[in-house]
Design a protein around this motif. Structure first.
Motif, PDB file in Angstrom:
ATOM      1  N   ILE A 264     -12.330  88.809  12.972  1.00 57.38           N
ATOM      2  CA  ILE A 264     -12.476  87.331  13.922  1.00 57.38           C
ATOM      3  C   ILE A 264     -13.354  87.488  14.595  1.00 57.38           C
ATOM      4  O   ILE A 264     -13.893  88.806  15.744  1.00 57.38           O
ATOM      5  CB  ILE A 264     -10.983  86.542  14.928  1.00 57.38           C
ATOM      6  CG1 ILE A 264     -10.190  86.934  13.647  1.00 57.38           C
ATOM      7  CG2 ILE A 264     -11.186  85.818  15.308  1.00 57.38           C
ATOM      8  CD1 ILE A 264     -10.285  85.882  12.419  1.00 57.38           C
ATOM      9  N   LYS A 265     -14.666  87.222  14.782  1.00 57.68           N
ATOM     10  CA  LYS A 265     -15.520  86.899  15.986  1.00 57.68           C
ATOM     11  C   LYS A 265     -15.661  85.204  15.962  1.00 57.68           C
ATOM     12  O   LYS A 265     -16.598  84.375  15.603  1.00 57.68           O
ATOM     13  CB  LYS A 265     -17.388  87.382  14.831  1.00 57.68           C
ATOM     14  CG  LYS A 265     -16.828  88.600  14.467  1.00 57.68           C
ATOM     15  CD  LYS A 265     -18.183  89.576  13.573  1.00 57.68           C
ATOM     16  CE  LYS A 265     -18.027  90.333  13.640  1.00 57.68           C
ATOM     17  NZ  LYS A 265     -18.891  90.920  12.322  1.00 57.68           N
ATOM     18  N   ALA A 266     -15.575  85.067  17.099  1.00 56.60           N
ATOM     19  CA  ALA A 266     -15.460  83.370  18.180  1.00 56.60           C
ATOM     20  C   ALA A 266     -16.738  83.519  18.969  1.00 56.60           C
ATOM     21  O   ALA A 266     -16.813  83.915  19.154  1.00 56.60           O
ATOM     22  CB  ALA A 266     -13.627  82.995  17.939  1.00 56.60           C
ATOM     23  N   VAL A 267     -16.231  82.027  18.737  1.00 58.02           N
ATOM     24  CA  VAL A 267     -17.369  80.683  19.895  1.00 58.02           C
ATOM     25  C   VAL A 267     -15.668  80.636  20.505  1.00 58.02           C
ATOM     26  O   VAL A 267     -15.212  79.472  19.888  1.00 58.02           O
ATOM     27  CB  VAL A 267     -18.821  81.103  19.832  1.00 58.02           C
ATOM     28  CG1 VAL A 267     -19.520  81.980  19.678  1.00 58.02           C
ATOM     29  CG2 VAL A 267     -18.591  79.889  18.407  1.00 58.02           C
ATOM     30  N   TYR A 268     -16.457  80.539  21.372  1.00 57.53           N
ATOM     31  CA  TYR A 268     -14.928  79.279  22.232  1.00 57.53           C
ATOM     32  C   TYR A 268     -16.198  77.470  22.894  1.00 57.53           C
ATOM     33  O   TYR A 268     -17.103  77.422  23.213  1.00 57.53           O
ATOM     34  CB  TYR A 268     -15.094  79.806  23.956  1.00 57.53           C
ATOM     35  CG  TYR A 268     -14.372  78.557  25.422  1.00 57.53           C
ATOM     36  CD1 TYR A 268     -13.374  77.957  24.578  1.00 57.53           C
ATOM     37  CD2 TYR A 268     -15.351  78.199  25.943  1.00 57.53           C
ATOM     38  CE1 TYR A 268     -13.389  76.674  25.599  1.00 57.53           C
ATOM     39  CE2 TYR A 268     -15.115  77.573  26.942  1.00 57.53           C
ATOM     40  CZ  TYR A 268     -13.805  76.758  26.669  1.00 57.53           C
ATOM     41  OH  TYR A 268     -13.253  75.462  27.788  1.00 57.53           O
ATOM     42  N   ALA A 269     -15.082  76.941  22.599  1.00 53.86           N
ATOM     43  CA  ALA A 269     -15.718  75.707  22.562  1.00 53.86           C
ATOM     44  C   ALA A 269     -14.656  73.956  23.266  1.00 53.86           C
ATOM     45  O   ALA A 269     -12.993  74.347  23.359  1.00 53.86           O
ATOM     46  CB  ALA A 269     -16.174  74.302  21.056  1.00 53.86           C
TER      47      ALA A 269
ATOM     48  N   ASN B 194     -17.494  83.635  12.685  1.00 52.88           N
ATOM     49  CA  ASN B 194     -16.503  83.505  11.655  1.00 52.88           C
ATOM     50  C   ASN B 194     -15.679  81.821  11.950  1.00 52.88           C
ATOM     51  O   ASN B 194     -14.748  81.977  11.682  1.00 52.88           O
ATOM     52  CB  ASN B 194     -15.822  84.189  10.781  1.00 52.88           C
ATOM     53  CG  ASN B 194     -15.306  85.838  11.601  1.00 52.88           C
ATOM     54  OD1 ASN B 194     -14.730  85.199  12.788  1.00 52.88           O
ATOM     55  ND2 ASN B 194     -15.158  86.567  10.474  1.00 52.88           N
ATOM     56  N   ALA B 195     -15.616  82.759  13.492  1.00 51.72           N
ATOM     57  CA  ALA B 195     -14.203  81.264  14.212  1.00 51.72           C
ATOM     58  C   ALA B 195     -14.936  80.894  15.036  1.00 51.72           C
ATOM     59  O   ALA B 195     -15.841  80.580  16.405  1.00 51.72           O
ATOM     60  CB  ALA B 195     -13.532  82.189  14.406  1.00 51.72           C
ATOM     61  N   ILE B 196     -13.627  79.520  15.394  1.00 48.34           N
ATOM     62  CA  ILE B 196     -14.039  78.946  16.714  1.00 48.34           C
ATOM     63  C   ILE B 196     -12.787  78.295  17.523  1.00 48.34           C
ATOM     64  O   ILE B 196     -11.526  78.501  16.959  1.00 48.34           O
ATOM     65  CB  ILE B 196     -14.859  77.863  15.946  1.00 48.34           C
ATOM     66  CG1 ILE B 196     -14.999  77.109  17.376  1.00 48.34           C
ATOM     67  CG2 ILE B 196     -13.904  76.686  15.293  1.00 48.34           C
ATOM     68  CD1 ILE B 196     -16.315  75.583  17.308  1.00 48.34           C
TER      69      ILE B 196
ATOM     70  N   HIS C 271     -12.633  73.957   8.215  1.00 47.71           N
ATOM     71  CA  HIS C 271     -12.146  74.479   7.176  1.00 47.71           C
ATOM     72  C   HIS C 271     -13.033  75.359   5.836  1.00 47.71           C
ATOM     73  O   HIS C 271     -12.906  76.093   4.946  1.00 47.71           O
ATOM     74  CB  HIS C 271     -11.407  74.394   6.424  1.00 47.71           C
ATOM     75  CG  HIS C 271     -10.263  75.139   7.640  1.00 47.71           C
ATOM     76  ND1 HIS C 271      -8.690  74.616   8.100  1.00 47.71           N
ATOM     77  CD2 HIS C 271      -9.715  75.983   8.822  1.00 47.71           C
ATOM     78  CE1 HIS C 271      -7.504  75.457   8.811  1.00 47.71           C
ATOM     79  NE2 HIS C 271      -8.590  76.031   9.484  1.00 47.71           N
ATOM     80  N   ASP C 272     -14.103  73.737   5.722  1.00 45.21           N
ATOM     81  CA  ASP C 272     -14.737  73.615   3.968  1.00 45.21           C
ATOM     82  C   ASP C 272     -15.854  75.132   4.166  1.00 45.21           C
ATOM     83  O   ASP C 272     -16.384  75.250   3.219  1.00 45.21           O
ATOM     84  CB  ASP C 272     -15.052  72.309   4.584  1.00 45.21           C
ATOM     85  CG  ASP C 272     -13.750  71.523   3.928  1.00 45.21           C
ATOM     86  OD1 ASP C 272     -12.744  71.346   3.212  1.00 45.21           O
ATOM     87  OD2 ASP C 272     -14.488  70.250   3.583  1.00 45.21           O
ATOM     88  N   ARG C 273     -15.447  75.052   5.745  1.00 43.74           N
ATOM     89  CA  ARG C 273     -16.949  75.896   5.512  1.00 43.74           C
ATOM     90  C   ARG C 273     -15.920  77.297   6.125  1.00 43.74           C
ATOM     91  O   ARG C 273     -16.762  78.572   6.478  1.00 43.74           O
ATOM     92  CB  ARG C 273     -17.889  75.967   6.654  1.00 43.74           C
ATOM     93  CG  ARG C 273     -18.569  74.938   7.074  1.00 43.74           C
ATOM     94  CD  ARG C 273     -19.531  74.018   7.442  1.00 43.74           C
ATOM     95  NE  ARG C 273     -20.086  72.835   7.034  1.00 43.74           N
ATOM     96  CZ  ARG C 273     -21.353  72.765   7.513  1.00 43.74           C
ATOM     97  NH1 ARG C 273     -22.222  73.646   8.230  1.00 43.74           N
ATOM     98  NH2 ARG C 273     -21.517  71.575   7.852  1.00 43.74           N
ATOM     99  N   GLY C 274     -14.976  77.852   5.279  1.00 35.30           N
ATOM    100  CA  GLY C 274     -14.423  78.723   5.608  1.00 35.30           C
ATOM    101  C   GLY C 274     -14.206  79.469   7.381  1.00 35.30           C
ATOM    102  O   GLY C 274     -13.987  79.720   7.026  1.00 35.30           O
ATOM    103  N   ILE C 275     -14.483  78.426   7.839  1.00 38.87           N
ATOM    104  CA  ILE C 275     -14.007  78.571   9.854  1.00 38.87           C
ATOM    105  C   ILE C 275     -13.131  78.986  10.135  1.00 38.87           C
ATOM    106  O   ILE C 275     -11.961  77.696   9.890  1.00 38.87           O
ATOM    107  CB  ILE C 275     -14.774  78.185  10.429  1.00 38.87           C
ATOM    108  CG1 ILE C 275     -16.524  78.521   9.877  1.00 38.87           C
ATOM    109  CG2 ILE C 275     -15.151  78.287  11.689  1.00 38.87           C
ATOM    110  CD1 ILE C 275     -17.719  77.019  10.502  1.00 38.87           C
ATOM    111  N   TYR C 276     -12.614  80.204  10.416  1.00 44.87           N
ATOM    112  CA  TYR C 276     -11.089  80.017  11.486  1.00 44.87           C
ATOM    113  C   TYR C 276     -11.154  79.523  12.691  1.00 44.87           C
ATOM    114  O   TYR C 276     -12.102  79.532  13.962  1.00 44.87           O
ATOM    115  CB  TYR C 276     -10.909  81.289  11.423  1.00 44.87           C
ATOM    116  CG  TYR C 276      -9.585  81.865  11.905  1.00 44.87           C
ATOM    117  CD1 TYR C 276      -8.504  81.967  11.354  1.00 44.87           C
ATOM    118  CD2 TYR C 276      -9.316  82.499  13.459  1.00 44.87           C
ATOM    119  CE1 TYR C 276      -7.079  82.685  11.355  1.00 44.87           C
ATOM    120  CE2 TYR C 276      -8.275  83.045  14.000  1.00 44.87           C
ATOM    121  CZ  TYR C 276      -6.881  83.082  13.217  1.00 44.87           C
ATOM    122  OH  TYR C 276      -5.957  83.435  13.137  1.00 44.87           O
ATOM    123  N   VAL C 277     -10.063  78.184  12.603  1.00 40.78           N
ATOM    124  CA  VAL C 277     -10.467  77.268  14.079  1.00 40.78           C
ATOM    125  C   VAL C 277      -9.003  77.629  15.221  1.00 40.78           C
ATOM    126  O   VAL C 277      -7.648  78.328  14.049  1.00 40.78           O
ATOM    127  CB  VAL C 277     -10.231  75.895  13.226  1.00 40.78           C
ATOM    128  CG1 VAL C 277      -9.600  74.945  14.765  1.00 40.78           C
ATOM    129  CG2 VAL C 277     -10.944  75.881  12.568  1.00 40.78           C
TER     130      VAL C 277
END
Length: 364
Positions: free
Chosen positions: A29-34, A58-60, A101-107
Motif C-alpha cells: 500500500i502506498k497511500a496519501v491522507y485526505a 495506489n491508495a487513499i 475503485h474504478d481506478r483500482g485505488i484502495y480506500v
C-alpha cells in the motif's frame, strides 16, 4: 381519507448502492491522507485522482471521524444520529468509493477513536473530567477526550467502522487509540478507568475487542513513532507488541519532526529523516521478530506500514526529505519483506510532494 399535503422531500443526493471491496487489493500500500473536507470538493478529489494516476501511489486514507467527532455523510447509525454527530460533507460516499475503485485505488477509512469533541458533548459521562472544575478535561489544544476504558466508546466506534465497511471501504484505520497527553494530566478524572490497571493492559483489551467485533475486516492501527522504541507504553498505553496479533497493519507515525531533541544524538531530528525512520523501523522489526519467537502461541497478523512526513515542521521538507524516508523504510525491511506492507504520507493540508514519488509505471 384526507392525504397530507406535506410530502417528504426526496433526498437531493440519493447515492448509489453499497460497493464491494477491491477484489485484488495491492499487496504494498502506498497511500496519501485526505480530510473529509477535501472529499467534499470536486476539484480536490480530481487533484487526488490525478496525483495517484500519475505516480506510484495506489491508495487513499479518508477521514471518516476526525478529532471533531463528526461523521461526514448521511447515515443510519443509530447513535451517530442520536448524538447529532454527522454533517453532510461527503455527499455521496458510495459513489466516491466507486470513483476510486474504478481506478483500482484502495480506500481506507480513518477513525479518530478517543479524541472526539462531539461524543464528549453528547455523552459527558463517558469523557475525561477536570478534577479542578468538574467540567470536561481539555488538552493543550482545547480538545476533549473519551475515557479509554469505556466500552460504550469502543462500541460506538465499532458501529461506525461496520458502516463504512458495509459501504465498500477496503480497510479501517484507527487513530488516537491511546490515553490523553499534552495537557495537565494530573487534573484528569477518569469515569471508567480505575487508574490502577496498566494503560497498556486497557489498550490491549481494546485491540482484542476490535478484532473480536470486526473479525474479517482489514484493520490498521496508528501508533506514536516512539512506540517502536519505548517498551513501557510511551506514557499513553501504546505497546507495540500488543498490536501485532490484532491488526493487519501497524502504522507507526515516524515523523522525524516529532522526535525529541537529542534523539540518537541529533540536536534536530527533523533534519535527519533517513536516520530517524531507519532506526525506528529497524527496532520495530527487531521487536516483532523477537515477539514471534517468544510468543509462539500468539499468531502475529500484522505487517508494518509507517506514516511518513510530507510537511514542514522544524525543517523544510521537499522531495529529497520525503524520498529519504521511503528509502529508509525500504532499507529497514529489505531482509524482512514479509513485514512490509508499504507506507502512507501525511500532510494535514493535503498538498503532497509529487516529485518525491516515482511515476505510475513503478506502481505495485
Amino acid at each position: 381519507m384526507v392525504l397530507s399535503s406535506k410530502l417528504a422531500k426526496p433526498d437531493p443526493y440519493p447515492d448509489i448502492e453499497n460497493q464491494q471491496p477491491l477484489l485484488n487489493p495491492p499487496e504494498i500500500i502506498k497511500a496519501v491522507y485526505a480530510t473529509n473536507w477535501s472529499m467534499s470538493n470536486n476539484k480536490k478529489i480530481k487533484y487526488f485522482l490525478d496525483l495517484i494516476d500519475a505516480t506510484e501511489l495506489n491508495a487513499i486514507v479518508i477521514d471518516i471521524k476526525d478529532y471533531t467527532g463528526i461523521v461526514p455523510y448521511k447515515n443510519d447509525i443509530d447513535l451517530v444520529n442520536e448524538y447529532n454527530a454527522w454533517e453532510r460533507r461527503i455527499l455521496e460516499p458510495n459513489k466516491l468509493i466507486k470513483t476510486f475503485h474504478d481506478r483500482g485505488i484502495y480506500v481506507i477509512g480513518r477513525i479518530s477513536v478517543f479524541q472526539d469533541l462531539q461524543l464528549a458533548e453528547a455523552r459527558p459521562d463517558l469523557a475525561l473530567i477536570s478534577s479542578s472544575t468538574s467540567a470536561a478535561w481539555k488538552d493543550n489544544k482545547g480538545l476533549t477526550w473519551m475515557d479509554t476504558a469505556a466500552e460504550e466508546v469502543w462500541d460506538y466506534n465499532i458501529a461506525i467502522a461496520k458502516d463504512i465497511l458495509a459501504r465498500g471501504f477496503d480497510e479501517v484505520n484507527f487513530d488516537y487509540i491511546r490515553f490523553a497527553s499534552d495537557g495537565n494530566l494530573n487534573d484528569i478524572k477518569h469515569p471508567y478507568w480505575d487508574e490502577k490497571t496498566l494503560k497498556t493492559t486497557i489498550l490491549k483489551e481494546f485491540f482484542k475487542y476490535l478484532r473480536e467485533n470486526l473479525p474479517n475486516a482489514k484493520l490498521s492501527a496508528d501508533l506514536f513513532g516512539l512506540a517502536t522504541i519505548d517498551t513501557k507504553g510511551v506514557g499513553i498505553g501504546q505497546h507495540l507488541e500488543h498490536t501485532l496479533p490484532y491488526f493487519d497493519a501497524v502504522a507507526p507515525m515516524v515523523y522525524p519532526s516529532h522526535y525529541f531533541t537529542g534523539f540518537q544524538g541529533y540536536e534536530k531530528p527533523a533534519e535527519h529523516p533517513y536516520e530517524v525512520v531507519k532506526y525506528s523501523m529497524d527496532e520495530a522489526i527487531r521487536r516483532t521478530k523477537q515477539f514471534i519467537v517468544y510468543a509462539s502461541t500468539t499468531p502475529v497478523t500484522a505487517k508494518f506500514r509507517p506514516w511518513l512526513q510530507d510537511f514542514d515542521l522544524r525543517a523544510d521538507y521537499g522531495a529529497e526529505e520525503v524520498k529519504s524516508q521511503i528509502r529508509a523504510w525500504n532499507d529497514a525491511a529489505i531482509n524482512n519483506p514479509e513485514l512490509n506492507e508499504g507506507w502512507m504520507l501525511w500532510n494535514a493540508s493535503n498538498i503532497y510532494t509529487k516529485d518525491a514519488l516515482m511515476p505510475e509505471s513503478n506502481r505495485e
